[in-house]
Design a protein around this motif. Sequence first.
Motif, PDB file in Angstrom:
ATOM      1  N   VAL A 166       0.811  -1.225   0.000  1.00 33.58           N
ATOM      2  CA  VAL A 166       0.000   0.000   0.000  1.00 33.58           C
ATOM      3  C   VAL A 166       0.842   1.272   0.000  1.00 33.58           C
ATOM      4  O   VAL A 166       0.302   2.367  -0.119  1.00 33.58           O
ATOM      5  CB  VAL A 166      -1.011   0.026   1.171  1.00 33.58           C
TER       6      VAL A 166
ATOM      7  N   GLU B  27       2.948   2.274  -2.295  1.00 36.48           N
ATOM      8  CA  GLU B  27       3.288   2.799  -3.619  1.00 36.48           C
ATOM      9  C   GLU B  27       2.269   2.350  -4.659  1.00 36.48           C
ATOM     10  O   GLU B  27       1.507   1.413  -4.418  1.00 36.48           O
ATOM     11  CB  GLU B  27       4.688   2.332  -4.014  1.00 36.48           C
ATOM     12  N   PRO B  28       2.276   2.990  -5.817  1.00 34.64           N
ATOM     13  CA  PRO B  28       1.364   2.569  -6.888  1.00 34.64           C
ATOM     14  C   PRO B  28       1.580   1.098  -7.256  1.00 34.64           C
ATOM     15  O   PRO B  28       2.675   0.551  -7.078  1.00 34.64           O
ATOM     16  CB  PRO B  28       1.751   3.478  -8.055  1.00 34.64           C
ATOM     17  N   MET B  29       0.532   0.467  -7.763  1.00 37.92           N
ATOM     18  CA  MET B  29       0.554  -0.966  -8.016  1.00 37.92           C
ATOM     19  C   MET B  29       1.449  -1.345  -9.189  1.00 37.92           C
ATOM     20  O   MET B  29       2.175  -2.339  -9.126  1.00 37.92           O
ATOM     21  CB  MET B  29      -0.875  -1.430  -8.289  1.00 37.92           C
TER      22      MET B  29
ATOM     23  N   TYR C  61      -2.991  -6.073 -10.299  1.00 42.25           N
ATOM     24  CA  TYR C  61      -4.034  -5.203 -10.853  1.00 42.25           C
ATOM     25  C   TYR C  61      -5.204  -5.999 -11.427  1.00 42.25           C
ATOM     26  O   TYR C  61      -6.317  -5.493 -11.505  1.00 42.25           O
ATOM     27  CB  TYR C  61      -3.478  -4.209 -11.883  1.00 42.25           C
TER      28      TYR C  61
ATOM     29  N   GLU D   1      -7.197  -0.787   1.484  1.00 45.66           N
ATOM     30  CA  GLU D   1      -6.317   0.310   1.896  1.00 45.66           C
ATOM     31  C   GLU D   1      -5.601   0.922   0.696  1.00 45.66           C
ATOM     32  O   GLU D   1      -5.425   2.140   0.622  1.00 45.66           O
ATOM     33  CB  GLU D   1      -5.314  -0.170   2.945  1.00 45.66           C
ATOM     34  N   TRP D   2      -5.202   0.086  -0.270  1.00 45.74           N
ATOM     35  CA  TRP D   2      -4.555   0.615  -1.469  1.00 45.74           C
ATOM     36  C   TRP D   2      -5.527   1.539  -2.220  1.00 45.74           C
ATOM     37  O   TRP D   2      -5.147   2.624  -2.646  1.00 45.74           O
ATOM     38  CB  TRP D   2      -4.077  -0.533  -2.371  1.00 45.74           C
ATOM     39  N   CYS D   3      -6.775   1.113  -2.354  1.00 45.57           N
ATOM     40  CA  CYS D   3      -7.780   1.937  -3.027  1.00 45.57           C
ATOM     41  C   CYS D   3      -8.006   3.250  -2.292  1.00 45.57           C
ATOM     42  O   CYS D   3      -8.131   4.306  -2.927  1.00 45.57           O
ATOM     43  CB  CYS D   3      -9.101   1.182  -3.141  1.00 45.57           C
ATOM     44  N   ASP D   4      -8.056   3.195  -0.982  1.00 41.95           N
ATOM     45  CA  ASP D   4      -8.250   4.420  -0.193  1.00 41.95           C
ATOM     46  C   ASP D   4      -7.100   5.410  -0.429  1.00 41.95           C
ATOM     47  O   ASP D   4      -7.314   6.616  -0.436  1.00 41.95           O
ATOM     48  CB  ASP D   4      -8.341   4.095   1.301  1.00 41.95           C
ATOM     49  N   ALA D   5      -5.916   4.882  -0.658  1.00 41.14           N
ATOM     50  CA  ALA D   5      -4.746   5.732  -0.847  1.00 41.14           C
ATOM     51  C   ALA D   5      -4.586   6.241  -2.279  1.00 41.14           C
ATOM     52  O   ALA D   5      -4.118   7.344  -2.504  1.00 41.14           O
ATOM     53  CB  ALA D   5      -3.476   4.987  -0.421  1.00 41.14           C
ATOM     54  N   PHE D   6      -4.995   5.423  -3.268  1.00 43.85           N
ATOM     55  CA  PHE D   6      -4.656   5.742  -4.650  1.00 43.85           C
ATOM     56  C   PHE D   6      -5.835   5.973  -5.600  1.00 43.85           C
ATOM     57  O   PHE D   6      -5.638   6.428  -6.715  1.00 43.85           O
ATOM     58  CB  PHE D   6      -3.753   4.657  -5.246  1.00 43.85           C
ATOM     59  N   LEU D   7      -7.057   5.656  -5.196  1.00 43.95           N
ATOM     60  CA  LEU D   7      -8.211   5.887  -6.077  1.00 43.95           C
ATOM     61  C   LEU D   7      -9.045   7.047  -5.586  1.00 43.95           C
ATOM     62  O   LEU D   7      -9.099   7.352  -4.445  1.00 43.95           O
ATOM     63  CB  LEU D   7      -9.093   4.636  -6.166  1.00 43.95           C
TER      64      LEU D   7
END
Length: 120
Positions: free
Chosen positions: A42, A44-46, A74, A114-120
């Motif tokens: 989480v 950095e970008p995927m 992804y 959590e990744w979506c919350d940070a990057f989307l």
Amino acid sequence: MRAGGGAGGASAAGAQAGTPRGWRGRFSLIKMTTSQKHRDFVAEPMGEKPVGSLAGIGEVLGKKLEERGFDKAYVVLGQFLVLKKDEDLFREWLKDTCGANAKQSRDCFGCLREWCDAFL
């Protein structure tokens, strides 16, 4: 009143007001923590990360997902989004697709959320 100041004999040292003794210790047993793998994902970008970089997905589950066409993180994210980020649906899909157990599916879901919350 007792000589101890009317505290019922309980020492106030180290205890928080209104918190029963030992409560903090029990709370820490149920406190959610994330793995280093989760934190790394989480952070950095995927990009083109392999599916095995997702928290909860190890070598065995990663291989099963790859065999079913989910070779990159992804691609799993795409399924997560198709299922509208619904925890129950995603975890059931992961179980059915690669045999993930409850902890593995929970870890993977939390990682993607959590990744979506940070990057989307």
